[in-house]
Design a protein around this motif. Structure first.
Motif, PDB file in Angstrom:
ATOM      1  N   GLN A   9       0.884  -1.432   0.050  1.00 48.24           N
ATOM      2  CA  GLN A   9      -0.054   0.031   0.082  1.00 48.24           C
ATOM      3  C   GLN A   9       0.797   1.011  -0.005  1.00 48.24           C
ATOM      4  O   GLN A   9       0.607   2.285  -0.607  1.00 48.24           O
ATOM      5  CB  GLN A   9      -1.057  -0.100   1.342  1.00 48.24           C
ATOM      6  N   ILE A  10       2.027   1.182   0.820  1.00 42.98           N
ATOM      7  CA  ILE A  10       2.922   2.316   0.733  1.00 42.98           C
ATOM      8  C   ILE A  10       3.493   2.415  -0.699  1.00 42.98           C
ATOM      9  O   ILE A  10       3.571   3.607  -1.084  1.00 42.98           O
ATOM     10  CB  ILE A  10       3.972   2.172   1.881  1.00 42.98           C
ATOM     11  N   GLN A  11       3.728   1.268  -1.404  1.00 44.09           N
ATOM     12  CA  GLN A  11       4.345   1.626  -2.655  1.00 44.09           C
ATOM     13  C   GLN A  11       3.307   2.225  -3.609  1.00 44.09           C
ATOM     14  O   GLN A  11       3.703   3.124  -4.481  1.00 44.09           O
ATOM     15  CB  GLN A  11       4.904   0.285  -3.149  1.00 44.09           C
ATOM     16  N   LEU A  12       1.991   2.000  -3.416  1.00 46.12           N
ATOM     17  CA  LEU A  12       1.114   2.415  -4.433  1.00 46.12           C
ATOM     18  C   LEU A  12       0.742   3.725  -4.177  1.00 46.12           C
ATOM     19  O   LEU A  12       0.614   4.660  -5.101  1.00 46.12           O
ATOM     20  CB  LEU A  12      -0.118   1.668  -4.316  1.00 46.12           C
ATOM     21  N   ALA A  13       0.895   4.330  -2.871  1.00 50.13           N
ATOM     22  CA  ALA A  13       0.673   5.713  -2.439  1.00 50.13           C
ATOM     23  C   ALA A  13       1.673   6.986  -2.560  1.00 50.13           C
ATOM     24  O   ALA A  13       1.263   7.911  -2.529  1.00 50.13           O
ATOM     25  CB  ALA A  13       0.025   5.518  -1.079  1.00 50.13           C
ATOM     26  N   LYS A  14       2.776   6.355  -2.490  1.00 48.51           N
ATOM     27  CA  LYS A  14       4.017   7.308  -2.368  1.00 48.51           C
ATOM     28  C   LYS A  14       4.015   8.315  -3.519  1.00 48.51           C
ATOM     29  O   LYS A  14       4.307   9.418  -3.367  1.00 48.51           O
ATOM     30  CB  LYS A  14       5.382   6.512  -2.393  1.00 48.51           C
ATOM     31  N   PHE A  45       1.510  10.619  -3.523  1.00 45.84           N
ATOM     32  CA  PHE A  45       1.762  11.688  -2.355  1.00 45.84           C
ATOM     33  C   PHE A  45       2.728  12.753  -2.442  1.00 45.84           C
ATOM     34  O   PHE A  45       2.571  13.968  -2.600  1.00 45.84           O
ATOM     35  CB  PHE A  45       2.360  10.835  -1.036  1.00 45.84           C
ATOM     36  N   ILE A  46       3.694  12.080  -3.253  1.00 45.60           N
ATOM     37  CA  ILE A  46       4.867  13.093  -3.602  1.00 45.60           C
ATOM     38  C   ILE A  46       4.375  14.176  -4.757  1.00 45.60           C
ATOM     39  O   ILE A  46       4.878  15.478  -4.562  1.00 45.60           O
ATOM     40  CB  ILE A  46       6.167  12.316  -4.196  1.00 45.60           C
ATOM     41  N   GLU A  47       3.601  13.655  -5.482  1.00 43.68           N
ATOM     42  CA  GLU A  47       3.019  14.612  -6.481  1.00 43.68           C
ATOM     43  C   GLU A  47       2.118  15.627  -5.939  1.00 43.68           C
ATOM     44  O   GLU A  47       2.230  16.700  -6.295  1.00 43.68           O
ATOM     45  CB  GLU A  47       2.242  13.935  -7.616  1.00 43.68           C
ATOM     46  N   ILE A  96      10.936  18.019  -2.104  1.00 43.10           N
ATOM     47  CA  ILE A  96      10.385  17.048  -3.030  1.00 43.10           C
ATOM     48  C   ILE A  96      11.610  15.770  -3.220  1.00 43.10           C
ATOM     49  O   ILE A  96      11.222  14.697  -2.998  1.00 43.10           O
ATOM     50  CB  ILE A  96      10.111  17.561  -4.355  1.00 43.10           C
ATOM     51  N   ALA A  97      12.533  16.487  -3.308  1.00 40.69           N
ATOM     52  CA  ALA A  97      13.705  15.376  -3.618  1.00 40.69           C
ATOM     53  C   ALA A  97      13.970  14.603  -2.287  1.00 40.69           C
ATOM     54  O   ALA A  97      14.305  13.460  -2.222  1.00 40.69           O
ATOM     55  CB  ALA A  97      15.178  16.337  -4.064  1.00 40.69           C
ATOM     56  N   MET A  98      13.860  15.168  -0.901  1.00 40.98           N
ATOM     57  CA  MET A  98      14.097  14.629   0.477  1.00 40.98           C
ATOM     58  C   MET A  98      13.076  13.474   0.474  1.00 40.98           C
ATOM     59  O   MET A  98      13.435  12.348   0.667  1.00 40.98           O
ATOM     60  CB  MET A  98      13.977  15.617   1.351  1.00 40.98           C
ATOM     61  N   PHE A  99      11.603  13.782   0.140  1.00 41.58           N
ATOM     62  CA  PHE A  99      10.807  12.671   0.325  1.00 41.58           C
ATOM     63  C   PHE A  99      10.951  11.683  -0.742  1.00 41.58           C
ATOM     64  O   PHE A  99      10.683  10.414  -0.367  1.00 41.58           O
ATOM     65  CB  PHE A  99       9.215  13.239   0.151  1.00 41.58           C
ATOM     66  N   ALA A 154       8.510  17.396  13.696  1.00 44.27           N
ATOM     67  CA  ALA A 154       9.609  18.205  14.037  1.00 44.27           C
ATOM     68  C   ALA A 154       9.485  19.489  13.084  1.00 44.27           C
ATOM     69  O   ALA A 154       9.761  20.665  13.445  1.00 44.27           O
ATOM     70  CB  ALA A 154      10.843  17.735  13.537  1.00 44.27           C
ATOM     71  N   ALA A 155       8.685  19.490  12.037  1.00 40.49           N
ATOM     72  CA  ALA A 155       8.336  20.655  11.020  1.00 40.49           C
ATOM     73  C   ALA A 155       7.438  21.447  11.626  1.00 40.49           C
ATOM     74  O   ALA A 155       7.664  22.791  11.453  1.00 40.49           O
ATOM     75  CB  ALA A 155       7.919  20.140   9.605  1.00 40.49           C
ATOM     76  N   ASP A 156       6.592  21.128  12.428  1.00 43.97           N
ATOM     77  CA  ASP A 156       5.558  21.986  13.108  1.00 43.97           C
ATOM     78  C   ASP A 156       6.184  22.709  13.982  1.00 43.97           C
ATOM     79  O   ASP A 156       5.754  23.797  14.344  1.00 43.97           O
ATOM     80  CB  ASP A 156       4.523  20.848  13.699  1.00 43.97           C
ATOM     81  N   HIS A 157       7.492  22.376  14.572  1.00 38.48           N
ATOM     82  CA  HIS A 157       8.259  23.056  15.769  1.00 38.48           C
ATOM     83  C   HIS A 157       9.332  23.821  15.010  1.00 38.48           C
ATOM     84  O   HIS A 157      10.014  24.549  15.776  1.00 38.48           O
ATOM     85  CB  HIS A 157       8.813  22.035  16.788  1.00 38.48           C
ATOM     86  N   GLY A 158       9.355  23.919  13.790  1.00 40.43           N
ATOM     87  CA  GLY A 158      10.200  24.684  13.057  1.00 40.43           C
ATOM     88  C   GLY A 158      11.536  24.090  12.906  1.00 40.43           C
ATOM     89  O   GLY A 158      12.700  24.902  12.743  1.00 40.43           O
ATOM     90  N   GLU A 159      11.580  22.731  13.261  1.00 43.09           N
ATOM     91  CA  GLU A 159      12.999  22.100  13.389  1.00 43.09           C
ATOM     92  C   GLU A 159      12.884  20.732  12.446  1.00 43.09           C
ATOM     93  O   GLU A 159      13.003  19.821  12.936  1.00 43.09           O
ATOM     94  CB  GLU A 159      13.568  21.604  14.705  1.00 43.09           C
ATOM     95  N   PRO A 160      12.706  20.983  11.153  1.00 42.85           N
ATOM     96  CA  PRO A 160      12.678  19.795  10.207  1.00 42.85           C
ATOM     97  C   PRO A 160      14.028  19.202  10.102  1.00 42.85           C
ATOM     98  O   PRO A 160      14.993  19.864  10.130  1.00 42.85           O
ATOM     99  CB  PRO A 160      11.997  20.226   9.044  1.00 42.85           C
ATOM    100  N   PHE A 161      14.149  17.852   9.843  1.00 38.72           N
ATOM    101  CA  PHE A 161      15.485  17.177   9.494  1.00 38.72           C
ATOM    102  C   PHE A 161      15.369  16.626   8.139  1.00 38.72           C
ATOM    103  O   PHE A 161      14.493  16.461   7.558  1.00 38.72           O
ATOM    104  CB  PHE A 161      15.601  16.199  10.927  1.00 38.72           C
ATOM    105  N   ASP A 162      16.520  15.979   7.667  1.00 39.20           N
ATOM    106  CA  ASP A 162      16.542  15.476   6.670  1.00 39.20           C
ATOM    107  C   ASP A 162      15.993  13.831   6.690  1.00 39.20           C
ATOM    108  O   ASP A 162      16.472  13.089   7.200  1.00 39.20           O
ATOM    109  CB  ASP A 162      18.151  15.500   5.998  1.00 39.20           C
ATOM    110  N   LEU A 163      14.674  13.658   5.912  1.00 43.65           N
ATOM    111  CA  LEU A 163      14.230  12.718   6.213  1.00 43.65           C
ATOM    112  C   LEU A 163      14.860  11.544   5.341  1.00 43.65           C
ATOM    113  O   LEU A 163      14.483  10.224   5.414  1.00 43.65           O
ATOM    114  CB  LEU A 163      12.609  12.956   5.636  1.00 43.65           C
ATOM    115  N   SER A 164      15.557  12.093   4.297  1.00 43.59           N
ATOM    116  CA  SER A 164      16.037  10.782   3.388  1.00 43.59           C
ATOM    117  C   SER A 164      17.364  10.172   4.138  1.00 43.59           C
ATOM    118  O   SER A 164      17.880   9.128   3.633  1.00 43.59           O
ATOM    119  CB  SER A 164      16.612  11.645   2.251  1.00 43.59           C
TER     120      SER A 164
END
Length: 291
Positions: free
Chosen positions: A204-209, A212-214, A227-230, A266-276
């Protein structure tokens, strides 16, 4: 202010001062010691004509100035009237332009297209709730980008995307009264069928990714860096050896849920990290949780 002259003095004829009507005046001038230059009846008539001419010339001068002032006033009035008409016409044109703009805003814009280029499939319907959350750049379950959610949005659009009327109460403490206002609200309700990320299968994750990114790009207007990070986030999971192990897909699905939720918090608190950046520590915690 001089008294207004109603008749053009140039059109007033000189009186007949030599006539009988002015005989007593002529006689008075002849006998008047203050007019020693008048000794005959003819000289008296000439004296009267001269005095009349002086007065008439003065009236002519006054009348000419009065006429010029009238013409200037009339010209000013015409100019002001013309300016008022032009101003009214300009304002009317501006109103028409604004009305046209408002009308155009309500119309679906027409974009250019490549002639001869069609589509090979119908685009996936985005669930309104997901569209709302992504546009706000808030967390939304990945399930909303699965084919099941798309089908739900397609079949039940009227129930998941609605306009409602709500009553808003305004308490007026000083008056001891409560006023109610009827407000129109736009409601995009979550689906009753939503599946938490942690419960999604890897397939399901594979079908939705990809949807989601688009959606992040088109609806959320995320910068290319995000976009590149996700995209790398999903690619790195797909290439990890964990997926080749027994139950590895379940572990990776849990890793996906934990990391994705952590990034949004983390993004909601203004401190996002590199998810990749793949976290082996979090992956091990997911293994431990599974077993």
């Amino acid at each position: 202010m001089a008294e207004r002259i109603e008749v053009d003095p140039s059109k007033i004829p000189c009186p007949d001062f030599a006539g009988a009507a002015y005989g007593f005046v002529r006689k008075a001038l002849v006998t008047d010691p203050d007019t020693p230059d008048v000794t005959t009846d003819e000289e008296a008539a000439q004296k009267l004509r001269g005095q009349w001419k002086i007065e008439n010339d003065a009236l002519k001068t006054q009348f000419q100035a009065q006429t010029q002032a009238d013409e200037q006033l009339a010209e000013n009035n015409r100019r002001l009237a013309q300016e008022a008409r032009e101003q009214a016409e300009s304002e009317q044109r501006q109103r028409e332009v604004e009305v046209a703009k408002e009308r155009e805003k309500k119309r679906t814009p027409l974009y250019d297209f490549n002639s001869g280029v069609g589509i090979t499939s119908i685009p996936q319907h985005l669930h309104p709730y997901a569209e709302k959350r992504v546009s706000q750049r808030k967390f939304v379950e990945l399930w909303y980008f699965t084919p099941e959610a798309s089908q739900e949005a397609k079949e039940h659009r009227s129930t998941v995307d609605t306009n409602r009327l709500e009553l808003a109460a305004n308490n007026e403490e000083q008056k001891g009264t409560t006023a109610f206002t009827l407000l129109s609200t736009h409601s995009t309700r979550p689906s009753n069928n939503v599946i938490p990320d942690a419960k999604l299968s890897w397939s399901q994750i594979q079908l939705a990714k990809t949807p989601f990114i688009e959606c992040l790009r088109s609806t959320g207007n995320y910068p290319d860096k995000y976009i590149a990070m996700f995209a790398s986030f999903y690619t790195n999971m797909e290439m990890h050896n964990e997926l080749r192990k027994p139950e590895g897909a379940r572990v990776m699905a849990l890793y996906h849920a934990e990391m994705r939720r952590a990034w949004y918090l983390a993004a909601d608190h203004g401190e996002p990290f590199d998810l990749s950046v793949f976290s082996e520590t979090v992956l091990q915690e997911c293994r431990n949780e599974m077993w």
